[in-house]
Enzyme design. Structure first.
Site, short mmCIF file in Angstrom:
data_model
loop_
_atom_site.label_atom_id
_atom_site.label_comp_id
_atom_site.label_asym_id
_atom_site.label_seq_id
_atom_site.Cartn_x
_atom_site.Cartn_y
_atom_site.Cartn_z
N HIS A 57 -26.18 -46.29 -106.76
CA HIS A 57 -24.74 -46.15 -106.92
C HIS A 57 -24.46 -45.57 -108.30
CE1 HIS A 57 -20.53 -47.12 -105.97
NE2 HIS A 57 -20.40 -47.40 -107.25
N GLY A 325 -11.25 -48.85 -105.88
CA GLY A 325 -12.07 -47.77 -106.43
C GLY A 325 -13.44 -48.30 -106.81
N GLU A 326 -14.05 -47.65 -107.79
CA GLU A 326 -15.38 -48.02 -108.29
C GLU A 326 -16.49 -47.78 -107.26
OE1 GLU A 326 -15.30 -52.09 -109.62
OE2 GLU A 326 -13.40 -51.82 -110.69
N GLY A 327 -16.14 -47.33 -106.05
CA GLY A 327 -17.11 -47.20 -104.98
C GLY A 327 -17.29 -48.47 -104.18
#
Length: 359
Positions: A57, A325-327
């Site tokens: 990630h 967000g942030e994945g």
């Protein structure tokens, strides 16, 4: 700009993959989307025995000049504060990476802060935030090229460790603004339909955001028109890179570079929410074949996200009301992708299980 050799997935194995799926000891088609995912993953990896080895990630950070216009409820310093929080393991992205076994890389591509004394952040800083696209392009051609290269190089680092599946997240106050403009321009959708609350704007805030972004588009029209004319003259008819550079953030362009390199290397790309879908849209406009390698993981609650997914005819796996967000949405969806791969590798077939095949 760096060029990529991205080919559509080779479909010569499709028949064999489908035969294996249909011969697993289950009613034909009974595992629904898992069967579709398994087909996509097997075609990406060109195998009947897919793998999700060493999932990685990328958490990319950057600040935006347009934030100075009050288009976000969150102040600029939240970007660097959260980046430091991530190094201490305290963010949502940290929790989900731990839960699902992802190797997390926290990368400063353009945060307006000096992280030199902060361990755990990879220094790829291009500048301390982009310029304000209300008045001028957010970045130069050189900065754009550098951001694309940074994303590409990060993917190479992941692949060197054995990565087969990649997710990408972002941290950058104000980055729903460039995402909304990209959506409007690439999707030919009225700007007002592309703008939402972001991190929590009220109705007055959304109205102000629309006014700022509308003015920014008006100010950019002359440059865009000239670029379109030049593109038409050279036969490309495509001013995608200029649109990306004029409005984008460093972390967003790096994400596009990462997606394109991942597609070139036949990695599985897990696409997160509104911001990353905007980046995926940009990548697809540059290299249409890159979409073959993307799994759109969820539809978030940011206004316009569903419309943006519809632009590329994407069917998201989840709709959990996420907008962090942030994945994080991509990470949440990973177990579904894992189930599709386990189905191919661990389920028995009718012959071995000695079950009558009844179709």
């Amino acid at each position: 700009m760096k060029t990529f050799d991205i080919q559509p997935v080779d479909r010569s194995l499709q028949g064999a993959i489908q035969e294996k799926i249909d011969n697993l000891n289950k009613p034909k088609g009974s595992l629904g989307r898992l069967e579709e995912l398994a087909m996509q993953i097997c075609l990406i990896q060109q195998t009947l025995e897919p793998s999700l080895a060493h999932p990685c990630h990328l958490l990319l950070g950057g600040d935006h000049g347009i934030e100075r216009e009050g288009v976000s409820v969150s102040p600029r310093e939240v970007t660097w504060q959260q980046m430091i929080n991530f190094t201490r393991g305290g963010g949502g992205v940290n929790m989900f990476c731990r839960q699902h076994g992802f190797h997390l890389r926290i990368v400063d591509v353009g945060v307006d802060y000096d992280f030199s004394d902060v361990p755990g952040i990879i220094d790829c800083k291009i500048a301390r935030g982009t310029k304000n696209f209300l008045y001028e392009p957010a970045m130069s051609e050189e900065e754009f090229d550098k951001a694309i290269q940074i994303g590409s190089d990060l993917v190479d680092d992941c692949v060197a460790e054995g990565c087969r599946v990649l997710s990408i997240g972002e941290m950058g106050i104000g980055n729903t603004s460039p995402s909304s403009i990209w959506m409007s321009l690439f999707g030919d959708i009225p700007l007002k339909d592309c703008i939402g609350a972001g991190a929590g704007l009220n109705n007055d805030g959304i109205r102000h955001k629309y006014e700022v972004l509308s003015k920014a588009l008006d100010n950019a029209q002359c440059i865009m028109h000239n670029a379109q004319s030049a593109a038409a003259k050279d036969g490309t008819g495509n001013n995608c890179a200029l649109i990306l550079r004029y409005f984008g953030g460093f972390e967003m362009i790096a994400a596009i570079g990462a997606m394109l390199r991942a597609a070139e290397l036949h990695l599985i790309i897990l696409v997160d929410g509104f911001i990353m879908t905007a980046c995926a849209l940009g990548a697809i406009r540059l290299y249409p074949a890159s979409q073959d390698y993307m799994i759109f993981t969820h539809c978030g609650d940011e206004s316009g996200h569903k419309m943006m997914l519809d632009i590329v005819d994407a069917k998201p796996l989840l709709h959990l009301g996420l907008r962090l967000g942030e994945g994080t949405g991509a990470l949440c969806a990973f177990p579904i992708v894992d189930s599709a791969v386990r189905m191919m590798n661990e389920m028995n077939n009718f012959d071995n299980a000695k079950i009558t095949k009844y179709f």
